[in-house]
Design an enzyme around this catalytic site. Structure first.
Site, mmCIF file in Angstrom:
data_model
loop_
_atom_site.group_PDB
_atom_site.id
_atom_site.type_symbol
_atom_site.label_atom_id
_atom_site.label_comp_id
_atom_site.label_asym_id
_atom_site.label_seq_id
_atom_site.Cartn_x
_atom_site.Cartn_y
_atom_site.Cartn_z
ATOM 1 N N HIS A 32 1.241 7.230 3.409
ATOM 2 C CA HIS A 32 0.520 6.088 3.972
ATOM 3 C C HIS A 32 1.483 4.980 4.409
ATOM 4 O O HIS A 32 2.487 4.699 3.740
ATOM 5 C CB HIS A 32 -0.494 5.547 2.969
ATOM 6 N N ASP B 212 -0.096 5.575 -5.429
ATOM 7 C CA ASP B 212 -1.532 5.301 -5.410
ATOM 8 C C ASP B 212 -2.325 6.351 -6.185
ATOM 9 O O ASP B 212 -3.515 6.542 -5.922
ATOM 10 C CB ASP B 212 -2.033 5.230 -3.964
ATOM 11 N N HIS C 207 -5.186 11.530 -3.978
ATOM 12 C CA HIS C 207 -5.216 10.415 -3.014
ATOM 13 C C HIS C 207 -4.807 10.928 -1.638
ATOM 14 O O HIS C 207 -5.458 10.639 -0.632
ATOM 15 C CB HIS C 207 -4.269 9.320 -3.496
ATOM 16 N N HIS D 249 4.011 8.894 -1.097
ATOM 17 C CA HIS D 249 3.077 9.542 -0.171
ATOM 18 C C HIS D 249 3.236 8.922 1.210
ATOM 19 O O HIS D 249 4.016 7.985 1.387
ATOM 20 C CB HIS D 249 1.643 9.467 -0.684
ATOM 21 N N ASP E 273 1.490 1.808 4.402
ATOM 22 C CA ASP E 273 1.805 0.660 3.544
ATOM 23 C C ASP E 273 2.823 1.017 2.457
ATOM 24 O O ASP E 273 3.268 0.142 1.714
ATOM 25 C CB ASP E 273 0.540 0.047 2.941
ATOM 26 N N HIS E 274 3.210 2.296 2.401
ATOM 27 C CA HIS E 274 4.255 2.737 1.474
ATOM 28 C C HIS E 274 5.506 3.250 2.198
ATOM 29 O O HIS E 274 6.532 3.456 1.558
ATOM 30 C CB HIS E 274 3.717 3.836 0.548
ATOM 31 N N HIS F 145 0.018 -0.994 -6.293
ATOM 32 C CA HIS F 145 -0.704 -2.190 -5.848
ATOM 33 C C HIS F 145 -1.063 -3.096 -7.021
ATOM 34 O O HIS F 145 -1.245 -2.638 -8.144
ATOM 35 C CB HIS F 145 -2.014 -1.803 -5.144
#
Length: 257
Positions: A60, A134, A115, A58, A62-63, A172
């Site tokens: 975001h 996520d 998400h 996805h 942090d990915h 995570h």
């Protein structure tokens, strides 16, 4: 289980996991959800690999934070969700609910909105592995930021139906905190109690709790178990409530936990 797909966990940022994939039969290497560049480069150099593909579940940051730096360094191709193609840095190959070949391995992109509206999970049937980003965590699930509770429950249900020995590689290291919440809604679950002890031992040694398996998650992840009477009672939902309603109560409860 097909052993020609090697999977190595690469910690990124504070609690993210990226995953280094290497197909020994074709020599191809990929990275799933690189939150940053440096740990991925270190992992590649330690193995002597070059990077061929970047796979994002996805959009975001942090990915995807490592996408452009890694793409520039290795001339790697970026694979990501079709619905979110305008939000995936450097995307070359958009996928949604379709099969694709990673070297000699079939990869099934499973569309799992909730998400985010475009989230996908990557399932390797022969290797019995799924990368859930996520959507699914161990003993938990992602927050519902962009989609609906109905979508998220549907996405989790689809993952729960994968073969029970499928290893789930999640986005995570949230397992210990997820267990604390799960204990409040299903405190008499013996599988959960046993897993709690294992996770405490792993985290005391600063070791990862991942991978988990779909079978394990089906036995103790409350977000896959809204039909359980004890859980319904503890989130104040009647027997007649549908699973989406109970799931939403669980998710709201965890959001405020």
């Amino acid at each position: 289980m097909d052993s020609s797909l090697q999977i190595e966990l690469v910690p990124c940022l504070r609690d993210n996991y990226a995953y280094l994939l290497h197909d020994t039969s074709s020599g191809l290497t990929g990275i799933v959800d690189p939150g940053e560049v440096a740990p991925v480069v270190a992992a590649l150099e330690a193995k002597g690999y070059k990077l061929d593909y970047i796979l994002n579940t996805h959009h975001h940051a942090d990915h995807t934070g490592g996408n452009l730096g890694l793409k520039k360094r290795y001339n790697a191709k970026v694979v990501g969700p079709k619905v979110d193609k305008d939000r995936i840095p450097g995307i070359d190959i958009p996928l949604s609910d379709e099969s694709w070949k990673f070297g000699n391995h079939e990869l099934k992109a499973i569309f799992t909105p909730g998400h985010t509206v475009g989230h996908v999970c990557y399932y390797f049937p022969e290797a019995k592995a799924v990368f859930t980003g996520d959507t699914l965590f161990s003993v938990g699930c992602g927050r519902v930021f962009e989609g609906t509770m109905d979508q998220m429950w549907s996405s989790l249900s689809a993952l729960s139906l994968l073969p029970e020995d499928t290893r789930a590689y999640v986005g995570h290291e949230y397992t210990a905190s997820n267990i604390k919440f799960a204990m409040t809604v299903e405190p008499n679950n013996q599988a959960l109690l046993a897993h709690k002890q294992q996770v405490e031992q792993l985290r005391q040694k600063d070791q990862p709790t991942i991978p988990t398996t779909i079978g394990q998650e089906n036995s103790f992840n409350p977000f896959l178990r809204p039909f359980v009477e004890e859980i319904r009672r503890n989130v104040s939902k009647p027997a007649a409530a549908d699973n989406v309603e109970v799931f939403a109560a669980l998710r709201h409860g965890k959001d405020n936990f």
